[in-house]
Scaffold this motif. Structure first.
Motif, PDB file in Angstrom:
ATOM      1  N   PRO A  84      45.929  32.287  49.328  1.00 47.13           N
ATOM      2  CA  PRO A  84      45.891  31.423  48.149  1.00 47.13           C
ATOM      3  C   PRO A  84      45.596  32.200  46.876  1.00 47.13           C
ATOM      4  CG  PRO A  84      43.888  31.160  49.424  1.00 47.13           C
ATOM      5  CD  PRO A  84      44.787  32.062  50.220  1.00 47.13           C
ATOM      6  N   ILE A  85      45.833  31.565  45.751  1.00 47.03           N
ATOM      7  CA  ILE A  85      45.612  32.184  44.446  1.00 47.03           C
ATOM      8  C   ILE A  85      44.160  32.647  44.309  1.00 47.03           C
ATOM      9  CG2 ILE A  85      45.650  31.753  41.949  1.00 47.03           C
ATOM     10  CD1 ILE A  85      47.837  29.624  42.526  1.00 47.03           C
ATOM     11  N   ASP A  86      43.232  31.882  44.892  1.00 48.79           N
ATOM     12  CA  ASP A  86      41.812  32.214  44.771  1.00 48.79           C
ATOM     13  C   ASP A  86      41.494  33.618  45.286  1.00 48.79           C
ATOM     14  OD1 ASP A  86      41.528  29.594  43.890  1.00 48.79           O
ATOM     15  OD2 ASP A  86      40.976  28.846  45.869  1.00 48.79           O
ATOM     16  N   ASP A  87      42.247  34.080  46.282  1.00 47.38           N
ATOM     17  CA  ASP A  87      42.002  35.417  46.827  1.00 47.38           C
ATOM     18  C   ASP A  87      42.196  36.495  45.770  1.00 47.38           C
ATOM     19  OD1 ASP A  87      41.947  33.871  49.185  1.00 47.38           O
ATOM     20  OD2 ASP A  87      42.644  35.577  50.367  1.00 47.38           O
TER      21      ASP A  87
ATOM     22  N   LEU B 225      39.831  40.655  42.408  1.00 47.68           N
ATOM     23  CA  LEU B 225      39.672  41.289  41.102  1.00 47.68           C
ATOM     24  C   LEU B 225      38.193  41.470  40.762  1.00 47.68           C
ATOM     25  CD1 LEU B 225      42.483  39.393  39.224  1.00 47.68           C
ATOM     26  CD2 LEU B 225      42.377  41.868  39.537  1.00 47.68           C
ATOM     27  N   PHE B 226      37.351  40.547  41.228  1.00 45.49           N
ATOM     28  CA  PHE B 226      35.913  40.660  40.979  1.00 45.49           C
ATOM     29  C   PHE B 226      35.346  41.857  41.732  1.00 45.49           C
ATOM     30  CE2 PHE B 226      31.614  39.995  40.417  1.00 45.49           C
ATOM     31  CZ  PHE B 226      31.278  38.792  39.821  1.00 45.49           C
ATOM     32  N   VAL B 227      35.550  41.895  43.043  1.00 40.93           N
ATOM     33  CA  VAL B 227      34.847  42.885  43.854  1.00 40.93           C
ATOM     34  C   VAL B 227      35.367  44.301  43.643  1.00 40.93           C
ATOM     35  CG1 VAL B 227      34.258  41.159  45.592  1.00 40.93           C
ATOM     36  CG2 VAL B 227      36.303  42.538  45.906  1.00 40.93           C
ATOM     37  N   THR B 228      36.595  44.463  43.173  1.00 39.61           N
ATOM     38  CA  THR B 228      37.135  45.810  42.982  1.00 39.61           C
ATOM     39  C   THR B 228      36.918  46.343  41.574  1.00 39.61           C
ATOM     40  OG1 THR B 228      39.352  44.929  42.474  1.00 39.61           O
ATOM     41  CG2 THR B 228      38.892  45.520  44.771  1.00 39.61           C
ATOM     42  N   GLY B 229      36.295  45.554  40.694  1.00 40.86           N
ATOM     43  CA  GLY B 229      36.046  46.022  39.330  1.00 40.86           C
ATOM     44  C   GLY B 229      35.071  47.185  39.302  1.00 40.86           C
ATOM     45  N   ARG B 230      35.168  48.016  38.283  1.00 35.17           N
ATOM     46  CA  ARG B 230      34.333  49.208  38.228  1.00 35.17           C
ATOM     47  C   ARG B 230      33.198  49.094  37.215  1.00 35.17           C
ATOM     48  NH1 ARG B 230      38.135  53.970  36.685  1.00 35.17           N
ATOM     49  NH2 ARG B 230      36.175  55.114  36.737  1.00 35.17           N
TER      50      ARG B 230
ATOM     51  N   PHE C  65      34.823  33.141  51.156  1.00 36.39           N
ATOM     52  CA  PHE C  65      35.126  34.489  51.621  1.00 36.39           C
ATOM     53  C   PHE C  65      34.092  35.022  52.603  1.00 36.39           C
ATOM     54  CE2 PHE C  65      37.152  33.675  47.625  1.00 36.39           C
ATOM     55  CZ  PHE C  65      38.453  34.101  47.854  1.00 36.39           C
ATOM     56  N   LEU C  66      34.456  36.101  53.285  1.00 35.14           N
ATOM     57  CA  LEU C  66      33.624  36.695  54.323  1.00 35.14           C
ATOM     58  C   LEU C  66      32.245  37.099  53.810  1.00 35.14           C
ATOM     59  CD1 LEU C  66      36.184  39.089  56.100  1.00 35.14           C
ATOM     60  CD2 LEU C  66      35.223  36.971  57.039  1.00 35.14           C
ATOM     61  N   ASP C  67      32.141  37.383  52.515  1.00 36.57           N
ATOM     62  CA  ASP C  67      30.880  37.848  51.947  1.00 36.57           C
ATOM     63  C   ASP C  67      29.951  36.708  51.537  1.00 36.57           C
ATOM     64  OD1 ASP C  67      32.230  36.858  49.773  1.00 36.57           O
ATOM     65  OD2 ASP C  67      32.313  38.738  48.667  1.00 36.57           O
ATOM     66  N   GLY C  68      30.325  35.476  51.837  1.00 40.02           N
ATOM     67  CA  GLY C  68      29.471  34.342  51.489  1.00 40.02           C
ATOM     68  C   GLY C  68      29.590  33.914  50.042  1.00 40.02           C
ATOM     69  N   THR C  69      30.665  34.292  49.378  1.00 39.25           N
ATOM     70  CA  THR C  69      30.889  33.861  48.004  1.00 39.25           C
ATOM     71  C   THR C  69      32.053  32.875  47.948  1.00 39.25           C
ATOM     72  OG1 THR C  69      32.436  35.650  47.448  1.00 39.25           O
ATOM     73  CG2 THR C  69      30.078  36.089  47.123  1.00 39.25           C
ATOM     74  N   MET C  70      32.193  32.236  46.803  1.00 39.14           N
ATOM     75  CA  MET C  70      33.246  31.253  46.587  1.00 39.14           C
ATOM     76  C   MET C  70      33.884  31.529  45.232  1.00 39.14           C
ATOM     77  SD  MET C  70      32.716  27.210  45.671  1.00 39.14           S
ATOM     78  CE  MET C  70      32.029  26.743  47.255  1.00 39.14           C
ATOM     79  N   VAL C  71      35.211  31.540  45.186  1.00 37.92           N
ATOM     80  CA  VAL C  71      35.942  31.591  43.926  1.00 37.92           C
ATOM     81  C   VAL C  71      37.077  30.582  44.034  1.00 37.92           C
ATOM     82  CG1 VAL C  71      37.266  32.966  42.292  1.00 37.92           C
ATOM     83  CG2 VAL C  71      35.408  34.045  43.593  1.00 37.92           C
TER      84      VAL C  71
ATOM     85  N   GLN D 275      44.516  47.397  42.780  1.00 36.08           N
ATOM     86  CA  GLN D 275      43.151  47.224  43.269  1.00 36.08           C
ATOM     87  C   GLN D 275      42.982  45.874  43.962  1.00 36.08           C
ATOM     88  OE1 GLN D 275      40.892  47.936  39.628  1.00 36.08           O
ATOM     89  NE2 GLN D 275      40.224  49.898  40.454  1.00 36.08           N
ATOM     90  N   ALA D 276      43.495  44.818  43.328  1.00 33.15           N
ATOM     91  CA  ALA D 276      43.342  43.477  43.896  1.00 33.15           C
ATOM     92  C   ALA D 276      44.033  43.368  45.251  1.00 33.15           C
ATOM     93  CB  ALA D 276      43.897  42.438  42.932  1.00 33.15           C
ATOM     94  N   MET D 277      45.251  43.887  45.352  1.00 37.96           N
ATOM     95  CA  MET D 277      45.980  43.777  46.612  1.00 37.96           C
ATOM     96  C   MET D 277      45.362  44.656  47.694  1.00 37.96           C
ATOM     97  SD  MET D 277      47.932  41.413  45.812  1.00 37.96           S
ATOM     98  CE  MET D 277      48.570  41.302  47.481  1.00 37.96           C
ATOM     99  N   THR D 278      44.739  45.764  47.296  1.00 36.71           N
ATOM    100  CA  THR D 278      43.994  46.561  48.272  1.00 36.71           C
ATOM    101  C   THR D 278      42.834  45.755  48.822  1.00 36.71           C
ATOM    102  OG1 THR D 278      44.587  48.617  47.136  1.00 36.71           O
ATOM    103  CG2 THR D 278      42.708  48.709  48.628  1.00 36.71           C
ATOM    104  N   GLY D 279      42.171  44.993  47.945  1.00 34.16           N
ATOM    105  CA  GLY D 279      41.084  44.139  48.396  1.00 34.16           C
ATOM    106  C   GLY D 279      41.556  43.066  49.365  1.00 34.16           C
ATOM    107  N   ILE D 280      42.668  42.425  49.075  1.00 33.84           N
ATOM    108  CA  ILE D 280      43.186  41.364  49.941  1.00 33.84           C
ATOM    109  C   ILE D 280      43.644  41.942  51.278  1.00 33.84           C
ATOM    110  CG2 ILE D 280      45.025  39.658  50.198  1.00 33.84           C
ATOM    111  CD1 ILE D 280      44.811  39.225  47.149  1.00 33.84           C
ATOM    112  N   PHE D 281      44.354  43.067  51.242  1.00 34.60           N
ATOM    113  CA  PHE D 281      44.798  43.717  52.478  1.00 34.60           C
ATOM    114  C   PHE D 281      43.585  44.123  53.323  1.00 34.60           C
ATOM    115  CE2 PHE D 281      46.000  47.412  55.009  1.00 34.60           C
ATOM    116  CZ  PHE D 281      47.214  47.019  55.562  1.00 34.60           C
ATOM    117  N   SER D 282      42.547  44.644  52.679  1.00 35.19           N
ATOM    118  CA  SER D 282      41.358  45.096  53.398  1.00 35.19           C
ATOM    119  C   SER D 282      40.683  43.939  54.133  1.00 35.19           C
ATOM    120  CB  SER D 282      40.363  45.741  52.429  1.00 35.19           C
ATOM    121  OG  SER D 282      40.900  46.908  51.843  1.00 35.19           O
ATOM    122  N   GLU D 283      40.545  42.798  53.451  1.00 32.15           N
ATOM    123  CA  GLU D 283      39.879  41.669  54.093  1.00 32.15           C
ATOM    124  C   GLU D 283      40.749  41.041  55.164  1.00 32.15           C
ATOM    125  OE1 GLU D 283      37.933  37.248  53.270  1.00 32.15           O
ATOM    126  OE2 GLU D 283      38.569  38.464  51.568  1.00 32.15           O
TER     127      GLU D 283
END
Length: 336
Positions: free
Chosen positions: A31-34, A39-44, A308-314, A102-110
């Motif tokens: 979904p779009i939310d992913d 984008l949040f978790v991969t920010g520097r 999400f797996l980390d217990g967060t919601m977006v 970065q975002a797609m790396t995050g989605i692929f990783s999860e």
């Protein structure tokens, strides 16, 4: 089966160990939310509020705004660039492609590798004063921990065209720059590129190329981290987002902040918030064990969209914008 507002993105996975990725070529639906979460978790941007205030929040809002501005969902769920994105100048296109990488790396990783926590290497380094050899400019972008405790290292790339051999070689080189994390060799050290290959009908849907070759660079480093500090640093931007948001409410097990101007909500499990706040008050020791225990108890295998797996919601309300027809003169419909 994909939901109505799910993206459908094809990926090609090369050189991963047998059985890790079931098919070398397959597709992810999400979904779009992913995208907003990734984008949040991969920010520097650093989360040290004493030095930087709400910098991490502003950086994230900027990154998230790229989604409704520049991305569209075409028939079949294909992720396309909007016409506005095609009109960007070269430097702006490069920035957009890199952020998408970065975002797609995050989605692929999860979704493919079961990574629960993913973080930009520079964000951890900036938060906890981790120094790198100044003689080497090559360093992977992201690192994270899987649900089973294993580590991953990822080099994220983005291209506005097709991924070529030169890009593959760059990913192979940079992904192998970290040979251990907290004294343990990572399960995967892979490169992941988001790119836009042109199809026969002229359309250019986003695709992913992920590569996990076995070799490390000769000067690969040992990334010395603390599991507890890693967990603390991971959640701090979420705390900032909850504190700086507009309306704040309790929804079930979550505390949720409403970002009405962005048509978005962000939340976090109350129990995890309480433990991270204790860490920020000086009780850091044991936070990794405590948080992962909470997540194992409270986060189900099958989760609603936006959790999400980390217990967060977006959660976002971008469907109307994402389904606008301002993405190309080509209307590609996937045939199966």
């Amino acid at each position: 089966m994909a939901r109505r507002h799910d993206f459908s993105v094809w990926y090609r996975a090369k050189h991963f160990p047998s059985g890790v990725v079931p098919h070398e070529t397959d597709r992810m639906t999400f979904p779009i939310d992913d995208l907003a979460h990734a984008l949040f978790v991969t920010g520097r941007a650093p989360a040290d509020r004493a030095a930087h205030g709400a910098t991490s929040l502003y950086e994230w809002l900027h990154r998230v705004a790229l989604v409704p501005a520049y991305l569209r969902m075409a028939p079949g769920g294909r992720l396309m660039r909007s016409d506005l994105a095609r009109e960007l100048d070269r430097s702006e296109k490069v920035a957009l492609s890199y952020t998408l990488g970065q975002a797609m790396t995050g989605i692929f990783s999860e979704r493919i590798l079961s990574v629960r926590f993913l973080m930009h290497v520079d964000r951890y380094a900036g938060r906890h004063g981790l120094a790198f050899d100044p003689s080497s400019k090559k360093r992977a972008d992201l690192f994270g921990q899987k649900r089973d405790g294993g580590w991953v290292v990822a080099e994220a790339k983005g291209r506005s065209g097709t991924a070529d051999w030169k890009l593959e070689q760059a990913m192979i080189s940079q992904k192998g720059t970290i040979k251990s994390i907290d004294g343990v060799a990572p399960d995967f050290t892979f490169g992941c590129a988001a790119h836009f290959p042109k199809l026969n009908d002229g359309s250019e849907p986003l695709a992913i190329l992920a590569i996990d070759p076995p070799d490390f660079e000769p000067d690969a480093i040992d990334l010395g981290i603390s599991l507890d500090k890693f967990t603390q640093a991971y959640y701090e931007p979420f705390l900032v987002a909850l504190e700086e948001g507009g309306r704040r409410a309790v929804s079930g097990d979550f505390v949720v902040a409403h970002y009405d101007a962005f048509n978005m909500r962000i939340g976090m499990l109350r129990s995890v918030i309480e433990r991270v706040e204790r860490a920020n008050s000086g009780f850091v020791s044991g936070i990794h064990h405590d948080v992962t225990t909470l997540l194992d108890e409270l986060v189900p295998e099958e989760r609603p969209a936006g959790q999400f797996l980390d217990g967060t919601m977006v959660k976002t309300d971008w469907a109307a914008t994402m389904n606008q027809d301002d993405w190309s003169e080509f209307y590609f419909v996937e045939k199966f």
